[in-house]
Design a protein around this motif. Structure first.
Motif, mmCIF file in Angstrom:
data_model
loop_
_atom_site.group_PDB
_atom_site.id
_atom_site.type_symbol
_atom_site.label_atom_id
_atom_site.label_comp_id
_atom_site.label_asym_id
_atom_site.label_seq_id
_atom_site.Cartn_x
_atom_site.Cartn_y
_atom_site.Cartn_z
ATOM 1 N N SER A 58 76.494 132.189 -21.154
ATOM 2 C CA SER A 58 75.043 132.075 -20.302
ATOM 3 C C SER A 58 74.628 132.328 -19.383
ATOM 4 C CB SER A 58 74.223 131.596 -21.922
ATOM 5 O OG SER A 58 74.144 130.299 -21.125
ATOM 6 N N TRP A 59 75.562 131.964 -18.123
ATOM 7 C CA TRP A 59 75.158 131.908 -16.539
ATOM 8 C C TRP A 59 74.096 133.126 -15.545
ATOM 9 C CZ3 TRP A 59 76.040 134.942 -12.510
ATOM 10 C CH2 TRP A 59 77.380 136.091 -12.958
ATOM 11 N N ALA A 60 74.706 134.233 -15.844
ATOM 12 C CA ALA A 60 73.798 135.269 -15.898
ATOM 13 C C ALA A 60 72.623 135.998 -16.368
ATOM 14 C CB ALA A 60 74.484 136.418 -15.814
ATOM 15 N N SER A 98 86.100 125.556 -14.640
ATOM 16 C CA SER A 98 85.726 125.706 -13.156
ATOM 17 C C SER A 98 85.983 127.223 -12.141
ATOM 18 C CB SER A 98 85.913 124.473 -12.344
ATOM 19 O OG SER A 98 85.261 123.405 -13.195
ATOM 20 N N VAL A 99 84.748 127.247 -11.285
ATOM 21 C CA VAL A 99 85.539 128.725 -10.468
ATOM 22 C C VAL A 99 85.419 127.977 -9.203
ATOM 23 C CG1 VAL A 99 84.937 130.318 -12.831
ATOM 24 C CG2 VAL A 99 83.469 130.080 -10.919
ATOM 25 N N GLY A 100 86.404 129.007 -8.175
ATOM 26 C CA GLY A 100 85.753 128.419 -6.701
ATOM 27 C C GLY A 100 86.875 127.124 -6.628
ATOM 28 N N TYR A 157 79.882 145.842 -8.726
ATOM 29 C CA TYR A 157 78.945 144.812 -7.826
ATOM 30 C C TYR A 157 78.932 144.324 -9.266
ATOM 31 C CZ TYR A 157 74.536 143.369 -7.567
ATOM 32 O OH TYR A 157 73.054 142.329 -7.812
ATOM 33 N N TRP A 158 78.847 142.350 -9.256
ATOM 34 C CA TRP A 158 78.505 141.883 -10.307
ATOM 35 C C TRP A 158 77.728 141.107 -10.555
ATOM 36 C CZ3 TRP A 158 79.977 136.283 -9.831
ATOM 37 C CH2 TRP A 158 80.367 136.378 -8.867
ATOM 38 N N GLY A 159 76.546 141.389 -9.409
ATOM 39 C CA GLY A 159 75.542 140.768 -8.866
ATOM 40 C C GLY A 159 74.322 140.688 -10.547
HETATM 41 C C1 LIG Z 1 83.306 138.724 -10.748
HETATM 42 C C2 LIG Z 1 83.284 137.057 -11.752
HETATM 43 N N1 LIG Z 1 84.018 135.544 -11.173
HETATM 44 C C3 LIG Z 1 83.654 134.957 -12.525
HETATM 45 C C4 LIG Z 1 82.167 135.524 -12.735
HETATM 46 O O1 LIG Z 1 82.579 136.812 -12.518
HETATM 47 O O2 LIG Z 1 81.400 135.367 -13.757
HETATM 48 C C5 LIG Z 1 82.729 135.377 -15.306
HETATM 49 C C6 LIG Z 1 82.045 134.497 -16.497
HETATM 50 O O3 LIG Z 1 80.963 135.137 -16.419
HETATM 51 C C7 LIG Z 1 84.047 134.750 -14.192
HETATM 52 O O4 LIG Z 1 85.028 133.875 -15.152
HETATM 53 C C8 LIG Z 1 84.614 135.440 -13.284
HETATM 54 O O5 LIG Z 1 85.187 134.654 -12.287
#
Ligand SMILES: CC1=[NH+][C@H]2[C@@H](O1)O[C@H](CO)[C@@H](O)[C@@H]2O
Length: 496
Positions: free
Chosen positions: A397-399, A269-271, A354-356
């Motif tokens: 595959s989220w992006a 998980s993240v965040g 930029y990672w959007g």
């Molecule tokens: C900059 C960024 N923050 C997230 C996001 O990219 O997606 C990644 C997985 O694709 C994840 O690992 C990362 O923590």
């Protein structure tokens, strides 16, 4: 067989002038570099190490004071002025091969082109039959962008020095000049900090899935930095803050607002984590970590992360970032961060990465308005941890799904509205390692998309098109096979 065509190079050069002649490398050839330049001699030694195993030739590396009449010469004079700081001029006649550049980096990039113009068999590590032929002609070449990067996440899964060195070898073939190491995250802290030893011993003790994790000692990090520098690649270290910090919080209770260390985290998980913006110890921590990292890093950038600080109130995020950015510049380094950093004040020379997945973004526009330059890593184009397709066994595959053509068919200068092309410093291909544990996994996700992104970063937009690129890319396949690179044989590419 005819020699490899001058028009087959990846990334595609700026100008290619075939002469219709052929040069054959003689067993007696020497590699000659200018007297007095140890940097050029090092490139000569690198080239000799590349060519000796497969040719079986002695290929002595000697120094010369003028222009030789035979063999291979790597010279620091006489290059077309357009080559600039990283470009080169390659001339192949029937008797002499010269790479001319203004710097050793330019010579190194010219050597990568020369390497690709020799038969694929040159990549073998055992002696192969010749002849070792080169097509005659001239190439004048130089990069579109100054920042041409790859990123390796060594936090979710740890990768040892040898794996990082191998990845450096592989990406240097395509004139990549930056490797961004994502050294800290929720699941792992991967670099020793003398003032905070538990970061490595506790924070580095596990990884996604609960494995043993690991970390770099300062000597090992320096070994990576030096290995990269010998390939004219700059290391950009990242300490991700204020989010993505569970490994640090688990290592030191006092870093937590409630003075209680959370358990180590081995999920994906993240965040969910944040440094404690209200505690003074947080700033002592950050300042000491950044100072020790800067002392180990010859490159100009320290990356301070800034992404997905979902557990840090927006006002606290700004307070924190505005307070710690000067810690970076106080070391003499320049701030780099994910584009959310645009919410905080500018820092001189700052790079926003930029990672959007969208074609406009308020944070990146704000960063640029405040003076930032941009490194383009759009997650739906440049993320090497994205699956190629629904059958890809590794990756996320989220992006979106990223086949090779998707990775290739975009223009870094025009993707983002609200960001002038003059603000674009370059391109970086991140590889996040939630699902990747081995070098073979890294290679499967990086090849063939990394060479595609390397061409975006190096070649003129006008010289790029998928139909010719895919043929040049396909011709790299036999070279990767000989290098034992575990690449994905995309069905979009006509593999040689
Ligand atoms: C900059 C960024 N923050 C997230 C996001 O990219 O997606 C990644 C997985 O694709 C994840 O690992 C990362 O923590």
């Amino acid at each position: 067989a005819a020699p490899v065509s001058l028009t087959s190079v990846v990334p595609v050069p700026v100008t290619v002038q075939p002469a219709g002649t052929t040069y054959t490398l003689p067993a007696s050839a020497a590699i000659q570099t200018p007297t007095g330049s140890t940097a050029a001699a090092a490139v000569g030694a690198y080239l000799a190490d590349l060519l000796r195993p497969s040719t079986g030739y002695a290929l002595p590396v000697t120094t010369v004071s003028g222009t030789p009449t035979s063999g291979i010469a790597l010279l620091l004079t006489g290059a077309d002025p357009s080559v600039g700081g990283e470009g080169y001029q390659l001339d192949v006649t029937t008797t002499l091969v010269t790479v001319r550049a203004q710097t050793a980096a330019g010579l190194f990039h010219g050597v990568q082109t020369l390497r690709q113009l020799l038969p694929a068999a040159v990549e073998a590590r055992t002696v192969q039959p010749g002849p070792w032929e080169l097509a005659g002609g001239r190439i004048i070449d130089y990069p579109r962008y100054a920042y041409r990067g790859a990123m390796l996440d060594v936090s979710r899964h740890f990768f040892g020095v040898d794996t990082v060195k191998r990845y450096l070898d592989e990406i240097s073939q395509y004139k990549i000049n930056t490797l961004h190491l994502h050294l800290s995250d929720d699941q792992g802290w991967r670099i020793v900090v003398d003032a905070w030893p538990r970061l490595a011993t506790v924070g580095g003790s596990t990884q996604v899935g609960g494995g043993a994790g690991g970390y770099y000692t300062k000597a090992q990090y320096t070994d990576i930095v030096n290995y990269a520098a010998a390939r004219h690649i700059t290391i950009v270290p990242e300490i991700d803050m204020p989010g993505h910090v569970n490994a640090a919080l688990a290592s030191y209770a006092e870093l937590n607002c409630n003075n209680t260390a959370p358990p180590l985290y081995t999920g994906t998980s993240v965040g969910f984590s944040s440094l404690c913006v209200g505690k003074e110890v947080t700033y002592t921590f950050v300042q000491q970590v950044l100072a020790e990292l800067a002392a180990l890093t010859p490159g100009p950038y320290l990356h301070i992360g800034g992404d997905e600080a979902n557990s840090t109130p927006a006002a606290d995020y700004r307070t924190f970032m505005n307070r710690i950015q000067p810690y970076v510049t106080a070391t003499g380094k320049t701030v780099m961060g994910w584009h959310q950093l645009g919410q905080a004040d500018h820092s001189p020379g700052r790079i926003a990465q930029y990672w959007g997945t969208t074609t406009s973004d308020a944070n990146i526009s704000a960063a640029v308005t405040k003076g930032a330059k941009v490194v383009m890593s759009p997650a739906n184009k440049a993320y090497l941890d994205m699956k190629y397709n629904n059958q890809t066994p590794l990756g996320l595959s989220w992006a979106g799904l990223i086949e090779v053509q998707t990775a290739y068919n975009w223009d870094p200068a025009t993707l983002l509205s609200g960001v002038p092309s003059s603000a674009i410093l370059g391109v970086e291909a991140p590889m996040w390692s939630e699902t990747l544990t081995t070098l073979a996994n890294i290679e499967y996700m990086a090849f063939p998309r990394l060479p595609a992104l390397a061409e975006l970063a190096w070649s003129p937009q006008s010289a790029r098109n998928w139909d010719t690129f895919k043929v040049r890319l396909g011709a790299q396949g036999p070279r990767w096979t000989l290098q034992n690179i575990n690449f994905y044989r995309s069905t979009q590419v006509p593999w040689a």
